[in-house]
Design a protein around this motif. Structure first.
Motif, mmCIF file in Angstrom:
data_model
loop_
_atom_site.group_PDB
_atom_site.id
_atom_site.type_symbol
_atom_site.label_atom_id
_atom_site.label_comp_id
_atom_site.label_asym_id
_atom_site.label_seq_id
_atom_site.Cartn_x
_atom_site.Cartn_y
_atom_site.Cartn_z
ATOM 1 N N UNK A 639 -19.232 -90.912 -8.561
ATOM 2 C CA UNK A 639 -17.992 -90.707 -7.814
ATOM 3 C C UNK A 639 -18.172 -89.475 -6.934
ATOM 4 N N UNK A 640 -17.865 -89.640 -5.637
ATOM 5 C CA UNK A 640 -17.989 -88.525 -4.692
ATOM 6 C C UNK A 640 -16.704 -88.423 -3.882
ATOM 7 N N UNK A 641 -16.500 -87.262 -3.327
ATOM 8 C CA UNK A 641 -15.364 -87.031 -2.448
ATOM 9 C C UNK A 641 -15.726 -87.388 -1.023
ATOM 10 N N UNK A 642 -14.731 -87.913 -0.293
ATOM 11 C CA UNK A 642 -14.847 -88.108 1.153
ATOM 12 C C UNK A 642 -14.001 -87.057 1.831
ATOM 13 N N UNK A 643 -14.607 -86.323 2.730
ATOM 14 C CA UNK A 643 -13.923 -85.238 3.421
ATOM 15 C C UNK A 643 -13.882 -85.527 4.910
ATOM 16 N N UNK A 644 -12.774 -85.184 5.522
ATOM 17 C CA UNK A 644 -12.629 -85.260 6.968
ATOM 18 C C UNK A 644 -12.345 -83.855 7.472
ATOM 19 N N UNK A 645 -13.262 -83.354 8.268
ATOM 20 C CA UNK A 645 -13.144 -81.978 8.771
ATOM 21 C C UNK A 645 -12.951 -80.977 7.629
ATOM 22 N N UNK A 646 -13.663 -81.215 6.520
ATOM 23 C CA UNK A 646 -13.651 -80.281 5.405
ATOM 24 C C UNK A 646 -12.531 -80.479 4.425
ATOM 25 N N UNK A 647 -11.670 -81.459 4.624
ATOM 26 C CA UNK A 647 -10.532 -81.682 3.728
ATOM 27 C C UNK A 647 -10.725 -83.009 3.017
ATOM 28 N N UNK A 648 -10.614 -82.983 1.697
ATOM 29 C CA UNK A 648 -10.806 -84.199 0.908
ATOM 30 C C UNK A 648 -9.643 -85.132 1.120
ATOM 31 N N UNK A 671 -13.412 -97.429 -2.542
ATOM 32 C CA UNK A 671 -12.886 -96.256 -1.856
ATOM 33 C C UNK A 671 -11.421 -96.121 -2.240
ATOM 34 N N UNK A 672 -11.095 -95.014 -2.859
ATOM 35 C CA UNK A 672 -9.711 -94.729 -3.233
ATOM 36 C C UNK A 672 -9.134 -93.754 -2.205
ATOM 37 N N UNK A 673 -8.298 -94.321 -1.339
ATOM 38 C CA UNK A 673 -7.656 -93.482 -0.316
ATOM 39 C C UNK A 673 -6.523 -92.721 -0.987
ATOM 40 N N UNK A 674 -6.647 -91.397 -1.104
ATOM 41 C CA UNK A 674 -5.647 -90.592 -1.815
ATOM 42 C C UNK A 674 -5.577 -89.195 -1.202
ATOM 43 N N UNK A 675 -5.168 -89.093 0.044
ATOM 44 C CA UNK A 675 -5.146 -87.774 0.684
ATOM 45 C C UNK A 675 -4.188 -86.798 0.010
ATOM 46 N N UNK A 680 -3.281 -82.465 -1.147
ATOM 47 C CA UNK A 680 -1.887 -82.145 -0.889
ATOM 48 C C UNK A 680 -1.469 -82.463 0.535
ATOM 49 N N UNK A 681 -0.546 -81.659 1.075
ATOM 50 C CA UNK A 681 -0.055 -81.900 2.435
ATOM 51 C C UNK A 681 -1.172 -81.817 3.454
ATOM 52 N N UNK A 682 -2.115 -80.894 3.230
ATOM 53 C CA UNK A 682 -3.240 -80.806 4.160
ATOM 54 C C UNK A 682 -4.043 -82.086 4.144
ATOM 55 N N UNK A 683 -4.139 -82.717 2.981
ATOM 56 C CA UNK A 683 -4.848 -83.984 2.898
ATOM 57 C C UNK A 683 -4.114 -85.080 3.633
ATOM 58 N N UNK A 684 -2.766 -85.084 3.547
ATOM 59 C CA UNK A 684 -1.988 -86.099 4.262
ATOM 60 C C UNK A 684 -2.207 -85.983 5.767
ATOM 61 N N UNK A 685 -2.144 -84.752 6.269
ATOM 62 C CA UNK A 685 -2.352 -84.528 7.708
ATOM 63 C C UNK A 685 -3.764 -84.939 8.114
#
Length: 871
Positions: A639-648, A671-675, A680-685
């Motif tokens: 299991x690994x994290x997917x990060x976009x611009x440094x945010x999981x 793939x479990x999409x769970x921003x 948190x909120x930063x993940x949602x954005x």
């Protein structure tokens, strides 16, 4: 070497006229001897010593002349003269007798103790050569050569020294008759070591005179059992000092005086018993016995060098020996493994003796190859392993029947009663294994449900191991290694980060190549390892290795240090060698650089929605990618994290993955999409921005990163790798089907969410053709707030629609959406000019999307969308 002698006994030092020697060579003698001839005295006394005097020993007497005789008659003396003439011989005789009596009294009664003490302290024997001429039925014929002298300076007491010097000057020479000397050891119950038969010998006993002796004596052996006890103590280091007592009944004669037999005894204390001679193996050759091909056996040929620091010369006849080795425990009986024989050995003074030994090993006894109680190893396993690691191994040599009938029986019996330990230092075969390498390496990830720190919770390695063994030149017989096992420590830049546990026996194949005169023979051993656990002991170093593999531009070399066990099959049977050191390396060559994600080149074949919640979406994806390494891997779970611009924003999980070098197709991942849950909120954005860019067809990059729970059974490994981030481009949205229309994509040919559009001017509506990235699931668009632009900046129209509609898999069309046209703008003029044709426009839209229970808003930007203009 010095020897205490009592040859200077009181009886042999009595007065003797022959010891009073002349002082010059003119044959003029003093008349002080008590043994003068009276008839020879008249002339010198009457003539005042002018006439020729008498001679003694071998000189003849001269007769007086006729003139002297006539004169003696013609001139007769007076009466007093005649009386005096008769008195002189009496006085001389009495004087001589008195001197003789005094000398007898002095040396016979007054000074025997002093003379004996002088002799014991002053005598010095310097051996020059000691040789054994031949062996006899009862002992040996010994030849002794050396120098005997008396040194008065060795005597401490001056009176004793003076008396001894005077006595030995008077006596001058002594003759020792034939005698037998018995040698005893008082500390061993006076055991008789041996008896020597000494021949007669003459000695000049005056101080400083050197007597060279060269005698041959027969030395007969004594009590063999007693000698064996002394030999055992000597060889086992228990003989710190030794007392030797000798006794003989020696006939002594000095001149014409026969002193008779004197009992002579000495007591010698050896404070520093000579150490055992050093033994070194000069040559060892072990080969199959060519004389018995029908009955396989092994011949052993050994050349042994034995130190000899003494003036000893001896010819040792052929001897037979039993070769024994240690058993499991020190108190267990030794194990007989071979019989050996020697040829005649010539020992030269002060020179090492070279002994050539040959033996035959018919078969290995069962007690040698049977495992010791409570252990897995046999005595032979322990001996061979120690020898090959350069340790000192002790073998034991015991006398046996001689191969020659010329060897005396007493010598055979004596050797049979003595067991000699022979330390044999093995060859340091630290470089015996010249190469230890691995190919076809396959890595398997740990079982996620295994107990922590258990073998199943470790990464596993499968590979083909190639070992090149540098065989000793001494081993000139066929060797096979059917099974091998090892423990391998793995190092990076000299730092150990783990070990490979190969404790299970692996089947192996061995091929031998015979060496040349300058090279040892080689044995090529190949064996496969299957799922050998790799225990990571330093996660930081392990993380550094992975980073170097993924992002470095140089080869990564992992050093291996192994202890190898092997089952050896030989002519005599099978045995095991343990802990043979080996060194090698694994070289990882692919230079990934910073473009590892590009080398992976992932492509999405399909996306299937498995489950949704208000904040998560579980997607099952089928992907294709490239493994740029030469290694394969089995991954039961990761299991690994997917990060976009440094945010999981999501988790990517793999189950039962099998990765091979090169292209990998149809690999299923979750793939479990769970921003919100991830960041948190930063993940949602961050998640919203990623989806907006993705459906807009923009170049997007995600980062793959491990975490503590990546491998549940090995949280340390996952945590150690968490600082390793792999960036890879997200695959573009593919055109679903078979359309060859040029409108399928933007001006750069990149596919995007809106495939094309149709604008109905009179009804002010628009219909869009959508390309869904989901091949099996339907999602809904809840709202659209969009604006279309001509030439990137000139608005054409606006859509504000709030009714939801479905977007099924693959290609679909929207309902007619109302469009508010900007009639006075440049864009409207462009629309009119495009009636019946196609106008490429840009679009910017805020779209509300619902997928199952999950809802979000994305921002869509489309460029170069082909819009068909219809009335």
């Amino acid at each position: 070497m010095t020897s205490d002698s009592t040859a200077m006994s009181p009886g042999r030092l009595s007065s003797d006229s022959q010891d009073i020697s002349p002082h010059n060579n003119k044959h003029i003698h003093r008349s002080t001897s008590p043994f003068f001839d009276p008839n020879s005295e008249s002339a010198p006394l009457l003539q005042g010593g002018d006439a020729q005097g008498p001679s003694y020993g071998t000189q003849s007497r001269s007769r007086p002349s006729s003139l002297a005789l006539r004169s003696s008659h013609e001139f007769a003396p007076a009466a007093n003269d005649q009386k005096n003439k008769r008195r002189w011989p009496i006085i001389v005789a009495l004087s001589s007798l008195t001197v003789a009596v005094l000398l007898t009294l002095i040396f016979g009664f007054a000074a025997p103790a002093a003379v004996k003490s002088y002799a014991q302290q002053a005598v010095v024997f310097t051996p020059q050569r000691l040789s054994v001429d031949s062996a006899t039925s009862s002992g040996v014929s010994l030849r002794v050569q050396g120098n005997v002298t008396l040194d008065g300076q060795r005597v401490n007491q001056k009176p004793v020294r003076d008396i001894g010097r005077f006595a030995t000057w008077i006596a001058k020479e002594v003759e020792l008759g034939e005698s037998k000397v018995n040698v005893y050891l008082p500390e061993y119950d006076n055991v008789l070591v041996g008896t020597a038969s000494l021949p007669a010998v003459n000695l000049n006993i005056r101080e400083g005179h050197i007597n060279h002796i060269d005698i041959i004596t027969d030395l007969a052996s004594g009590d063999v059992a007693g000698i064996r006890q002394v030999a055992d103590d000597w060889m086992n280091g228990r003989l710190g000092q030794l007392r030797i007592k000798s006794a003989a009944n020696v006939p002594i004669k000095s001149g014409i005086i026969n002193i008779g037999k004197q009992v002579i005894s000495t007591d010698l204390q050896l404070d520093n018993v000579p150490a055992l001679p050093s033994i070194s193996v000069l040559k060892l050759n072990i080969h199959e016995n060519p004389l018995t091909p029908q009955d396989p056996s092994v011949a052993v040929e050994v050349s042994v060098g034995i130190s000899n620091d003494y003036a000893l010369s001896i010819a040792i006849p052929p001897l037979g020996f039993d070769i024994l080795v240690p058993n499991c425990q020190p108190f267990d009986p030794y194990i007989l493994v071979a019989n050996a024989t020697t040829n005649t050995v010539d020992v030269q003074p002060a020179a090492p003796a070279i002994v050539d030994v040959s033996g035959i090993i018919q078969q290995l006894p069962s007690e040698l190859t049977k495992a010791c109680p409570g252990k897995k190893d046999s005595p032979l396993d322990q001996i061979i392993s120690g020898y090959m690691k350069g340790h000192q191994t002790t073998i034991y040599v015991r006398g046996a029947d001689s191969p020659s009938h010329k060897t005396p029986l007493w010598m055979v019996n004596l050797l049979k009663s003595v067991t000699i330990p022979v330390p044999v230092t093995g060859h340091d075969f630290g470089q015996m294994i010249k190469n230890f390498s691995m190919t076809d390496v396959h890595f398997s990830m740990p079982d996620p449900f295994a107990e922590p720190n258990s073998p199943d919770s470790q990464p596993k390695v499968s590979a083909v191991v190639q070992v090149v063994v540098d065989l000793p030149q001494e081993m000139n017989f066929d060797v096979d290694i059917p099974r091998v096992r090892a423990n391998v420590d793995v190092f990076y830049h000299g730092n150990k980060f783990g070990f490979l546990d190969l404790r299970k026996w692996q089947h192996a194949n061995a091929t031998r190549t015979n060496g040349t005169d300058s090279e040892d023979p080689l044995l090529f051993v190949t064996f496969g390892i299957k799922d050998g656990p790799l225990q990571v002991t330093d996660s930081d170093i392990f993380s550094e290795i992975v980073q170097s593999l993924l992002f470095g531009d140089k080869s990564v070399v992992l050093d291996l240090e192994a202890l190898v066990d092997g089952k050896l099959v030989t002519t005599l049977g099978q045995f095991t060698i343990h802990d043979i050191p080996a060194q090698g390396s694994i070289k990882v060559n692919p230079p990934f650089g910073s473009s590892v994600g590009g080398l992976i080149n992932p492509k999405v074949e399909s996306l299937d929605i498995v489950h949704t919640t208000q904040s998560t979406v579980l997607v099952q994806a089928t992907v294709n990618f490239t493994n740029p390494t030469p290694y394969s891997a089995s991954i039961p779970f990761i299991d690994c994290l997917l990060l976009s611009n440094g945010t999981a924003i999501a988790h990517i999980t793999g189950h039962a993955m099998s990765i091979v070098p090169g292209n990998n197709t149809g690999v299923s991942i979750d793939v479990l999409w769970s921003p919100l849950a991830s960041s948190g909120d930063a993940g949602v954005i961050a998640g919203r921005k990623f989806l907006s860019n993705y459906i807009s067809g923009l170049n997007t990059t995600l980062t793959l990163q491990s975490h503590k729970g990546s491998i549940p059974s090995q949280p340390g490994i996952g945590q150690a790798l968490s600082n390793i981030k792999i960036d890879f481009p997200v695959p573009k949205l593919e055109a679903p089907d078979d359309s060859d229309d040029d409108s399928d994509g933007d001006s750069n040919g990149n596919p995007h969410f809106i495939k094309d559009a149709t604008l109905h001017v009179w009804s002010s509506t628009s219909v869009f053709t959508l390309s869904s990235p989901l091949h099996k699931s339907t999602f809904y668009i809840n709202s659209i707030n969009a604006t279309a632009f001509y030439n990137h900046t000139e608005p054409v129209g606006r859509i504000d629609y709030g009714l939801p509609f479905a977007v099924p898999p693959r290609i679909s069309q929207t309902p007619r959406l109302p469009v508010e046209l900007y009639l006075n703008g440049v864009g409207y003029e462009a629309v009119k000019r495009a009636f019946g044709g196609t106008l490429r426009m840009d679009a910017r839209a805020e779209v509300g999307v619902t997928l199952g229970e999950y809802s979000t808003t994305v921002f869509y930007q489309g460029k170069g969308i082909g819009a068909k203009i219809r009335i």
